[in-house]
Design a protein around this motif. Structure first.
Motif, PDB file in Angstrom:
ATOM      1  N   PRO A 287       0.785  -1.244   0.000  1.00 21.14           N
ATOM      2  CA  PRO A 287       0.000   0.000   0.000  1.00 21.14           C
ATOM      3  C   PRO A 287       0.809   1.282   0.000  1.00 21.14           C
ATOM      4  N   PHE A 288       2.085   1.200   0.431  1.00 26.09           N
ATOM      5  CA  PHE A 288       2.825   2.439   0.619  1.00 26.09           C
ATOM      6  C   PHE A 288       4.022   2.527  -0.331  1.00 26.09           C
ATOM      7  N   LEU A 289       3.830   3.251  -1.434  1.00 25.52           N
ATOM      8  CA  LEU A 289       4.911   3.554  -2.383  1.00 25.52           C
ATOM      9  C   LEU A 289       5.827   2.342  -2.594  1.00 25.52           C
ATOM     10  N   PRO A 290       5.312   1.281  -3.157  1.00 33.90           N
ATOM     11  CA  PRO A 290       6.045   0.024  -3.243  1.00 33.90           C
ATOM     12  C   PRO A 290       7.321   0.077  -4.076  1.00 33.90           C
ATOM     13  N   PHE A 291       7.498   1.123  -4.912  1.00 33.67           N
ATOM     14  CA  PHE A 291       8.699   1.205  -5.737  1.00 33.67           C
ATOM     15  C   PHE A 291       9.830   1.955  -5.028  1.00 33.67           C
TER      16      PHE A 291
ATOM     17  N   ASP B 217      -7.364   7.580   8.563  1.00 36.54           N
ATOM     18  CA  ASP B 217      -8.214   7.007   7.514  1.00 36.54           C
ATOM     19  C   ASP B 217      -7.443   6.603   6.273  1.00 36.54           C
ATOM     20  N   ASN B 218      -6.240   7.137   6.098  1.00 34.08           N
ATOM     21  CA  ASN B 218      -5.444   6.799   4.909  1.00 34.08           C
ATOM     22  C   ASN B 218      -4.885   5.380   5.027  1.00 34.08           C
ATOM     23  N   ILE B 219      -5.171   4.552   4.045  1.00 32.87           N
ATOM     24  CA  ILE B 219      -4.626   3.178   4.056  1.00 32.87           C
ATOM     25  C   ILE B 219      -3.750   2.930   2.832  1.00 32.87           C
ATOM     26  N   CYS B 220      -3.561   3.973   2.041  1.00 37.12           N
ATOM     27  CA  CYS B 220      -2.784   3.799   0.818  1.00 37.12           C
ATOM     28  C   CYS B 220      -2.097   5.109   0.464  1.00 37.12           C
ATOM     29  N   VAL B 221      -0.819   5.025   0.136  1.00 38.93           N
ATOM     30  CA  VAL B 221      -0.056   6.174  -0.354  1.00 38.93           C
ATOM     31  C   VAL B 221       0.625   5.727  -1.646  1.00 38.93           C
ATOM     32  N   TYR B 222       0.334   6.418  -2.741  1.00 38.36           N
ATOM     33  CA  TYR B 222       0.855   5.959  -4.033  1.00 38.36           C
ATOM     34  C   TYR B 222       1.360   7.139  -4.861  1.00 38.36           C
TER      35      TYR B 222
END
Length: 771
Positions: free
Chosen positions: A229-233, A249-254
């Motif tokens: 979920p968090f900037l996998p690259f 509430d944030n569960i994803c950062v992309y």
């Protein structure tokens, strides 16, 4: 261990895995199917005391952790103790484990069709098994500290080549980093795989077992979306500063296509889980992926205290770990999954044991605008149209991707239905010559392959929906024939009764006509005129119903014969001509080729075009459009439409005919009662007034036969006295009967008007001949 091939009756099969310190080898018994996974330490004197402690601790923990979702240990056969001694320079304990033949979870996630996550059935099973194992460890005050897909293996029962999901067990392995700490304990060692480590391990010197909550949350997100979920690259040191800024509430950062950082409260839309489950799991992920370890995995009170609970704290104010409870509650939710043929889309709703089909149809109406009366829900298990009062839970099946098919009675497949296309795919179709860097190309290839797989699934559901509708029409025709036969039996009984009445009426009419010709006794029989007219009206209605019914019988038999011909052959021919196999094969090869290319493994900063995957996306959309266009004109589609409409009309007609048959049967019973009453009333009048009536024939009333001769007037035998009085009596009786006759005629007119107003439309059987 490379040099040792045989130990006693055991044969070395292959190396299952090799880590920093140990190697796991599969051994097979030559006389049976028994298999063992044996782990030995690859190092000797160079091992530090800390390494030796870690190894010994893992062996001890695995031997004491008896749980179905933690890989089990087996007593090492005696021959291995001496046989492996030359290959075990460290002299550390040898770990003998059960063999899990399904490989590890990382291998599952690396498959192209899992590029955007796993199917919901599999996701539920993994989270249930892994969650149970982690809860067991924490209850025993053990923190794993290295939970990741590589440390979860699939155990498949022997002898099952293609096991269903419920037969597979997911088990945690590698407790090498596990440590006995509880929620109040802290640890300072830096262990585990970097990408799955909780932030506090990087930012703090101490941490608790809440680090496992973070790893479990990352794992859950990855098996649902195919990526972390968090900037996998980015490396942890790069992504953690961004993640630290996220809200609860944030569960994803992309990272967007243009390199901007975005925060999201939802998982990626490219996934294979239903909307209700997606919403439920997102609520759970907010708890599991909380940045602050003091809040992570805990309930609301902890958000007020902002403190890790201690034993001295008041129990009422202490926060409570709810992550496992929440997960169990989420997985316990029942979700009914529906495929709408007319909309070519999937629907899903959370249900409970009290919910009925009628309520489900109300929810469907709110989402699709298909009126409730036009909805038809059919179970693929029995191909039967489901009644509105049935419980929805009856059709729930946790292992089924589609539990019910939804049909619109007015539209088989609506025109202009649009597919759901991922943003990355939309962009590549709009800008086919756009340049992509490594990150953007990864997203494109993943989403493109997901799009192809999703379209294949929808096509599979569509074909199954058509097949199910064809089979349901067979069931419908059988049910209509049963309903028809039931009404037919009622009509048969009605005909038998009316034939009896017709005979009685014919005899009565003939008898009265003879009396009229003789001019005797007819002054008290006027009431029969109305009764006979009612009988004729009733007979006419029944005969019209029977005549129309015979036409319907022919119509139903014709429709039933057509439905039994089926559409399976036509469907198979269509699928053989139009399918996604070629596109899927091309997408698969393109996806694999990209992963093996230099673009994937090197030169990641360089930008290039991706024409191969653009072509795959274009061909997929083109095929979808062609399939839907061709379907509209297929003979089997036209047949389904025609039969659906025909059976609907026939069903309505049978229902109306059944109602009219019951109504006519009731009218016939009422008429029979009135007819009987009329007869006996006439006889009663004769018996009561016989002393005052002259010239009454023997055929109407009889006294003792010895008192008179057959055919002679009764008055010859009993009338005596003054003839003037007799004439006077006759005159009074005649006037009285005339008044009675007038009264009856008036009643008859009133009843006739009433019938014209109320009954004429009720018994109009023209609907039986309708198209």
């Amino acid at each position: 261990m490379d040099d040792i091939i045989f130990i006693g009756d055991w044969i070395k099969d292959r190396v299952l895995g090799s880590g920093s310190f140990g190697t796991v080898v599969l051994w097979k018994h030559k006389n049976n199917d028994e298999k063992l996974a044996i782990k030995t330490c690859k190092w000797g004197d160079e091992l530090t005391a800390k390494h030796r402690e870690r190894w010994t601790k893992e062996v001890e923990m695995l031997q004491t952790c008896n749980h179905p979702n933690i890989v089990g240990t087996i007593t090492l056969p005696a021959e291995f103790v001496s046989g492996l001694a030359p290959m075990n320079p460290s002299k550390l304990p040898i770990l003998c484990m059960e063999y899990c033949s399904g490989g590890d979870l990382r291998q599952q996630l690396n498959k192209p069709d899992a590029s955007c996550g796993l199917k919901e059935v599999k996701v539920r099973k993994i989270l249930s098994d892994v969650g149970s194992a982690m809860q067991f460890l924490h209850n025993n005050k053990i923190t794993h500290r290295d939970l990741k897909p590589e440390n979860i293996v699939l155990h498949v029962p022997n002898g099952i080549s293609e096991p269903s999901e419920d037969k597979i067990a997911y088990k945690i392995i590698d407790l090498g980093y596990a440590k006995e700490i509880d929620s109040n304990s802290i640890c300072a060692s830096f262990v585990g795989t970097l990408q799955y480590l909780a932030p506090e391990i990087f930012y703090s010197k101490t941490y608790s077992n809440s680090v496992d909550f973070w790893s479990l949350g990352l794992l859950a997100f990855e098996i649902i979306c195919g990526t972390r979920p968090f900037l996998p690259f980015k490396a942890p040191v790069e992504w953690m500063p961004f993640v630290k800024k996220k809200t609860h509430d944030n569960i994803c950062v992309y990272e967007t296509f243009h390199g901007d950082i975005e925060y999201s409260n939802e998982i990626f839309p490219e996934n294979h889980v239903s909307k209700p489950f997606k919403s439920l799991i997102e609520n759970w992920l907010r708890v599991a992926l909380e940045w602050d370890p003091k809040l992570r995995g805990r309930d609301a009170p902890s958000k007020v205290t902002f403190n890790i609970p201690s034993e001295n704290k008041d129990a009422a104010s202490a926060s409570k770990i709810v992550i496992f409870e929440m997960l169990q509650s989420t997985l316990a939710k029942k979700i009914i999954k529906i495929f709408s043929l007319s909309k070519i889309s999937q629907l899903a709703y959370e249900i409970d044991s009290t919910m009925t089909i009628n309520t489900l149809k109300e929810w469907i109406f709110k989402e699709t605008n298909i009126p409730i009366e036009d909805q038809m829900l059919i179970s693929p298990s029995n191909c039967m149209d489901i009644e509105n009062n049935e419980p929805v839970m009856k059709y729930w099946n946790e292992n089924s991707a589609v539990m019910l098919f939804l049909y619109n009675k007015k539209h088989m497949i609506e025109e202009n239905t649009s597919p759901v296309v991922p943003k990355a795919v939309q962009r590549c179709l709009e800008l086919p010559k756009a340049l992509y860097n490594y990150k953007n190309s990864q997203t494109l290839y993943r989403n493109a392959f997901y799009f192809v797989v999703a379209q294949m699934d929808i096509y599979d559901f569509l074909i199954n929906a058509l097949f199910t509708r064809g089979e349901s029409l067979k069931q419908e025709s059988r049910q209509l024939l049963l309903n028809h036969n039931n009404v037919d039996k009622k009509l048969g009984k009605l005909l038998a009764k009316i034939e009896t009445i017709k005979t009685m009426v014919e005899i009565g009419e003939k008898h009265i006509e003879e009396l009229k010709e003789n001019g005797t006794g007819t002054n008290i029989l006027g009431g029969f005129t109305k009764t006979f007219k009612d009988a004729h009206d009733l007979t006419d209605k029944i005969e019209k119903l029977v005549s129309a019914w015979s036409l319907l019988s022919v119509r139903l038999q014709s429709a039933a014969r057509r439905s039994n011909e089926g559409i399976t052959t036509d469907l198979n021919n269509f699928v053989a001509k139009y399918n996604y196999q070629a596109i899927f094969s091309n997408a698969y090869k393109t996806f694999i080729a990209h992963k093996k290319s230099d673009f994937y493994n090197a030169n990641r900063e360089k930008e290039r075009q991706c024409p191969d995957i653009v072509r795959v996306c274009y061909d997929c959309l083109k095929l979808r459009s062609k399939i839907l266009q061709e379907l509209q004109n297929q003979q089997f589609i036209l047949k389904l439409k025609d039969l659906s409409l025909e059976f609907s009309k026939i069903s309505d007609i049978i229902c109306k005919a059944d109602e009219n048959t019951d109504r006519l049967s009731t009218d016939l019973e009422n008429f029979t009662g009135e007819f009987t009453t009329c007869i006996w009333s006439t006889i009663s009048v004769v018996v009561r007034d016989v002393d005052n009536i002259a010239d009454l024939p023997y055929s109407v009333v009889s006294y003792q036969k010895r008192d008179f001769k057959i055919g002679e007037p009764v008055t010859n035998h009993f009338l005596t006295g003054n003839h003037d009085n007799v004439d006077e009596i006759k005159s009074l009786v005649t006037e009285s009967l005339k008044l009675r006759q007038n009264q009856m005629e008036l009643c008859e007119k009133l009843n006739s008007q009433k019938n014209m107003l109320l009954q004429n439309s009720v018994f109009d059987f023209s609907f039986l001949n309708g198209n």
